[in-house]
Design a protein around this motif. Structure first.
Motif, PDB file in Angstrom:
ATOM      1  N   GLY A   1     -79.675  26.093-101.589  1.00 11.88           N
ATOM      2  CA  GLY A   1     -79.823  25.269-101.303  1.00 11.88           C
ATOM      3  C   GLY A   1     -79.233  26.492 -99.715  1.00 11.88           C
ATOM      4  N   GLU A   2     -79.216  25.750 -98.909  1.00 16.41           N
ATOM      5  CA  GLU A   2     -79.117  26.206 -96.945  1.00 16.41           C
ATOM      6  C   GLU A   2     -77.321  27.331 -97.705  1.00 16.41           C
ATOM      7  N   ARG A   3     -77.357  28.139 -97.023  1.00 16.40           N
ATOM      8  CA  ARG A   3     -76.642  29.563 -96.379  1.00 16.40           C
ATOM      9  C   ARG A   3     -76.364  29.900 -95.621  1.00 16.40           C
ATOM     10  N   CYS A   4     -75.569  30.157 -94.876  1.00 15.83           N
ATOM     11  CA  CYS A   4     -75.068  31.167 -93.533  1.00 15.83           C
ATOM     12  C   CYS A   4     -75.199  32.646 -93.371  1.00 15.83           C
ATOM     13  N   ALA A   5     -75.612  33.321 -92.686  1.00 13.35           N
ATOM     14  CA  ALA A   5     -76.567  34.222 -93.051  1.00 13.35           C
ATOM     15  C   ALA A   5     -74.856  35.481 -93.392  1.00 13.35           C
ATOM     16  N   CYS A   6     -73.804  34.952 -93.206  1.00 12.24           N
ATOM     17  CA  CYS A   6     -72.166  35.544 -93.344  1.00 12.24           C
ATOM     18  C   CYS A   6     -71.937  35.632 -95.182  1.00 12.24           C
ATOM     19  N   GLU A   7     -72.617  34.809 -95.861  1.00  9.39           N
ATOM     20  CA  GLU A   7     -72.281  34.927 -97.026  1.00  9.39           C
ATOM     21  C   GLU A   7     -73.014  35.336 -97.995  1.00  9.39           C
TER      22      GLU A   7
ATOM     23  N   GLY B   1     -74.393  26.243 -83.575  1.00 10.71           N
ATOM     24  CA  GLY B   1     -73.400  27.078 -83.188  1.00 10.71           C
ATOM     25  C   GLY B   1     -73.396  28.663 -83.524  1.00 10.71           C
ATOM     26  N   LYS B   2     -72.619  29.012 -84.014  1.00  7.32           N
ATOM     27  CA  LYS B   2     -73.227  30.394 -84.089  1.00  7.32           C
ATOM     28  C   LYS B   2     -73.762  31.354 -85.283  1.00  7.32           C
TER      29      LYS B   2
ATOM     30  N   THR C   1     -75.591  44.980 -98.496  1.00  9.76           N
ATOM     31  CA  THR C   1     -74.980  44.891 -97.004  1.00  9.76           C
ATOM     32  C   THR C   1     -75.595  44.767 -95.991  1.00  9.76           C
ATOM     33  N   GLN C   2     -74.855  43.765 -94.981  1.00 14.57           N
ATOM     34  CA  GLN C   2     -74.821  42.733 -93.776  1.00 14.57           C
ATOM     35  C   GLN C   2     -76.361  43.930 -92.694  1.00 14.57           C
ATOM     36  N   SER C   3     -76.604  44.517 -93.375  1.00  9.39           N
ATOM     37  CA  SER C   3     -77.520  45.792 -92.228  1.00  9.39           C
ATOM     38  C   SER C   3     -78.861  45.063 -93.087  1.00  9.39           C
ATOM     39  N   ASN C   4     -78.663  45.988 -94.628  1.00  9.05           N
ATOM     40  CA  ASN C   4     -79.768  45.775 -94.950  1.00  9.05           C
ATOM     41  C   ASN C   4     -80.515  43.951 -95.416  1.00  9.05           C
ATOM     42  N   THR C   5     -79.475  43.650 -95.767  1.00  9.41           N
ATOM     43  CA  THR C   5     -79.769  41.490 -96.334  1.00  9.41           C
ATOM     44  C   THR C   5     -80.408  41.699 -95.119  1.00  9.41           C
TER      45      THR C   5
END
Length: 86
Positions: free
Chosen positions: A28-34, A65-66, A42-46
């Motif tokens: 399902g849909e996911r927020c980039a932060c999850e 939103g954001k 890592t966030q940058s790699n993802t």
């Protein structure tokens, strides 16, 4: 699908991080932060891999939103993984 799209699908599935992202988004849909925590990267790699998958037309993003929410955009990926995982 044309040959270029097929090659991009298999490139996406052949790289561990992209494969993990696809598996998460198939649920399902996911927020980039999850996503980084869910796949153990890592966030940058993802972010780099999310951008590539989006460029290839495999995933899509929408803003709420954001938040940036990602989901599968190419349903062929579901069919391919269903066959492979049988």
């Amino acid at each position: 699908m044309n040959e270029k799209e097929n090659i991009q699908l298999f490139k996406a599935l052949s790289e561990e991080t992209r494969y993990k992202i696809i598996k998460v988004l198939l649920e399902g849909e996911r927020c980039a932060c999850e996503i980084p925590d869910l796949i153990g990267k890592t966030q940058s790699n993802t972010s780099m891999h999310l951008a590539k998958l989006q460029d290839w037309g495999i995933i899509k993003v929408r803003k709420d939103g954001k938040m940036r929410l990602y989901s599968i955009d190419n349903e062929k990926i579901r069919e391919i993984l269903k066959i492979v995982e049988e």
